[in-house]
Design a protein around this motif. Structure first.
Motif, PDB file in Angstrom:
ATOM      1  N   ILE A  18     -10.572   8.096   0.244  1.00 26.91           N
ATOM      2  CA  ILE A  18     -11.001   7.218   1.338  1.00 26.91           C
ATOM      3  C   ILE A  18     -11.615   5.939   0.777  1.00 26.91           C
ATOM      4  N   ILE A  19     -12.435   6.064  -0.250  1.00 27.96           N
ATOM      5  CA  ILE A  19     -13.059   4.883  -0.858  1.00 27.96           C
ATOM      6  C   ILE A  19     -11.999   3.947  -1.414  1.00 27.96           C
ATOM      7  N   VAL A  20     -11.011   4.481  -2.112  1.00 28.44           N
ATOM      8  CA  VAL A  20      -9.931   3.651  -2.654  1.00 28.44           C
ATOM      9  C   VAL A  20      -9.154   2.984  -1.520  1.00 28.44           C
ATOM     10  N   PHE A  21      -8.873   3.732  -0.470  1.00 25.05           N
ATOM     11  CA  PHE A  21      -8.146   3.167   0.672  1.00 25.05           C
ATOM     12  C   PHE A  21      -8.950   2.045   1.339  1.00 25.05           C
ATOM     13  N   VAL A  22     -10.247   2.226   1.490  1.00 29.56           N
ATOM     14  CA  VAL A  22     -11.099   1.196   2.105  1.00 29.56           C
ATOM     15  C   VAL A  22     -11.120  -0.059   1.243  1.00 29.56           C
ATOM     16  N   ILE A  23     -11.194   0.102  -0.068  1.00 32.86           N
ATOM     17  CA  ILE A  23     -11.183  -1.052  -0.978  1.00 32.86           C
ATOM     18  C   ILE A  23      -9.855  -1.799  -0.871  1.00 32.86           C
ATOM     19  N   ILE A  24      -8.768  -1.059  -0.866  1.00 29.48           N
ATOM     20  CA  ILE A  24      -7.444  -1.695  -0.717  1.00 29.48           C
ATOM     21  C   ILE A  24      -7.354  -2.402   0.634  1.00 29.48           C
ATOM     22  N   ALA A  25      -7.865  -1.763   1.685  1.00 31.61           N
ATOM     23  CA  ALA A  25      -7.814  -2.370   3.026  1.00 31.61           C
ATOM     24  C   ALA A  25      -8.619  -3.663   3.079  1.00 31.61           C
ATOM     25  N   ILE A  26      -9.768  -3.699   2.433  1.00 31.38           N
ATOM     26  CA  ILE A  26     -10.592  -4.918   2.408  1.00 31.38           C
ATOM     27  C   ILE A  26      -9.847  -6.042   1.697  1.00 31.38           C
ATOM     28  N   PHE A  27      -9.285  -5.744   0.526  1.00 25.40           N
ATOM     29  CA  PHE A  27      -8.519  -6.759  -0.197  1.00 25.40           C
ATOM     30  C   PHE A  27      -7.296  -7.212   0.606  1.00 25.40           C
ATOM     31  N   TYR A  28      -6.638  -6.257   1.242  1.00 22.33           N
ATOM     32  CA  TYR A  28      -5.455  -6.588   2.043  1.00 22.33           C
ATOM     33  C   TYR A  28      -5.814  -7.529   3.194  1.00 22.33           C
ATOM     34  N   LEU A  29      -6.871  -7.215   3.928  1.00 16.78           N
ATOM     35  CA  LEU A  29      -7.265  -8.039   5.068  1.00 16.78           C
ATOM     36  C   LEU A  29      -7.694  -9.440   4.627  1.00 16.78           C
ATOM     37  N   ASN A  30      -8.420  -9.530   3.512  1.00 19.86           N
ATOM     38  CA  ASN A  30      -8.798 -10.846   2.996  1.00 19.86           C
ATOM     39  C   ASN A  30      -7.555 -11.671   2.661  1.00 19.86           C
ATOM     40  N   GLY A  31      -6.610 -11.060   1.980  1.00 19.47           N
ATOM     41  CA  GLY A  31      -5.376 -11.760   1.637  1.00 19.47           C
ATOM     42  C   GLY A  31      -4.567 -12.133   2.856  1.00 19.47           C
ATOM     43  N   PHE A  32      -4.556 -11.261   3.853  1.00 19.24           N
ATOM     44  CA  PHE A  32      -3.802 -11.522   5.076  1.00 19.24           C
ATOM     45  C   PHE A  32      -4.386 -12.715   5.833  1.00 19.24           C
ATOM     46  N   CYS A  85      -1.287   4.237  -5.978  1.00 19.24           N
ATOM     47  CA  CYS A  85      -2.618   4.858  -5.945  1.00 19.24           C
ATOM     48  C   CYS A  85      -2.528   6.293  -5.445  1.00 19.24           C
ATOM     49  N   GLY A  86      -1.698   6.514  -4.442  1.00 22.49           N
ATOM     50  CA  GLY A  86      -1.519   7.874  -3.919  1.00 22.49           C
ATOM     51  C   GLY A  86      -0.924   8.803  -4.958  1.00 22.49           C
ATOM     52  N   ILE A  87       0.043   8.288  -5.739  1.00 24.10           N
ATOM     53  CA  ILE A  87       0.676   9.113  -6.775  1.00 24.10           C
ATOM     54  C   ILE A  87      -0.299   9.405  -7.907  1.00 24.10           C
ATOM     55  N   THR A  88      -1.042   8.398  -8.353  1.00 22.04           N
ATOM     56  CA  THR A  88      -1.940   8.594  -9.489  1.00 22.04           C
ATOM     57  C   THR A  88      -3.155   9.440  -9.141  1.00 22.04           C
ATOM     58  N   MET A  89      -3.580   9.390  -7.889  1.00 26.57           N
ATOM     59  CA  MET A  89      -4.740  10.195  -7.505  1.00 26.57           C
ATOM     60  C   MET A  89      -4.377  11.673  -7.390  1.00 26.57           C
TER      61      MET A  89
END
Length: 188
Positions: A95-109, A81-85
């Motif tokens: 920030i929005i993309v990072f927050v979305i990834i963080a939400i999915f990550y925490l749910n999976g964790f 995501c960092g490379i493509t952005m």
């Protein structure tokens, strides 16, 4: 200085997980004995711990491997995501993309943590361990979620129908429907 801190950290972690696994096996065995109305003694509980230690360790290593894989996949997603952005993307979009990834990550964790905890219980109570115990615990989490949703929506759970349905899975009993029952008429 840093090396000794890391050694202390890893030694603490090893001791922590050792006591965690030992206490898990003791507590699960004790609760199973209470549930089945078996006599419990401290000596019995302590004698079970070494018998399930190896299986619990294999289950722990399996879940550890799953956590490592999960974290590596998340890291790859963040890097991609960092490379493509690129640099031209606005900071608010990043920030929005990072927050979305963080939400999915925490749910999976949290989900993986639940699977790990239940897999430890399955390992003690059943004859499966490792990834097989993780698979079983994943399926059990679905059964519990189903009942929680029915309860939340105030839906009744017909226990006799449920029992018949569960016994049908085992092949022990197949409930008959009204169409399958034919009564003969007798003349007296």
């Amino acid at each position: 200085m840093i090396t000794s801190e890391w050694i202390t950290f890893w030694l603490f972690k090893i001791v922590y997980f050792t006591f965690f696994l030992l206490s898990t096996s003791a507590v699960v065995y004790t609760i199973a004995c209470i549930y089945t109305a078996k006599e419990i003694t401290f000596k019995k509980v302590i004698s079970v711990v070494p018998k399930v230690w190896k299986r619990l360790m294999l289950t722990f290593l399996s879940t550890f491997a799953a956590f490592v894989a999960y974290n590596l996949i998340t890291l790859v997603v963040i890097i991609l995501c960092g490379i493509t952005m690129g640099r031209n993307e606005r900071i608010s979009g990043k920030i929005i993309v990072f927050v979305i990834i963080a939400i999915f990550y925490l749910n999976g964790f949290v989900y993986l943590t639940l699977v790990w905890q239940l897999a430890s219980i399955v390992t003690v109570l059943e004859d499966c361990y490792g990834f097989k115990a993780m698979k079983k615990s994943k399926e059990l989490i679905k059964t519990v979620l189903y009942f929680m949703c029915k309860s939340y929506h105030h839906e009744n759970i017909d226990k006799s129908t449920l029992a018949d349905h569960l016994e049908a899975y085992l092949g022990e009993y197949v409930p008959l429907t009204a169409k399958e029952v034919q009564m003969e008429q007798y003349q007296v």
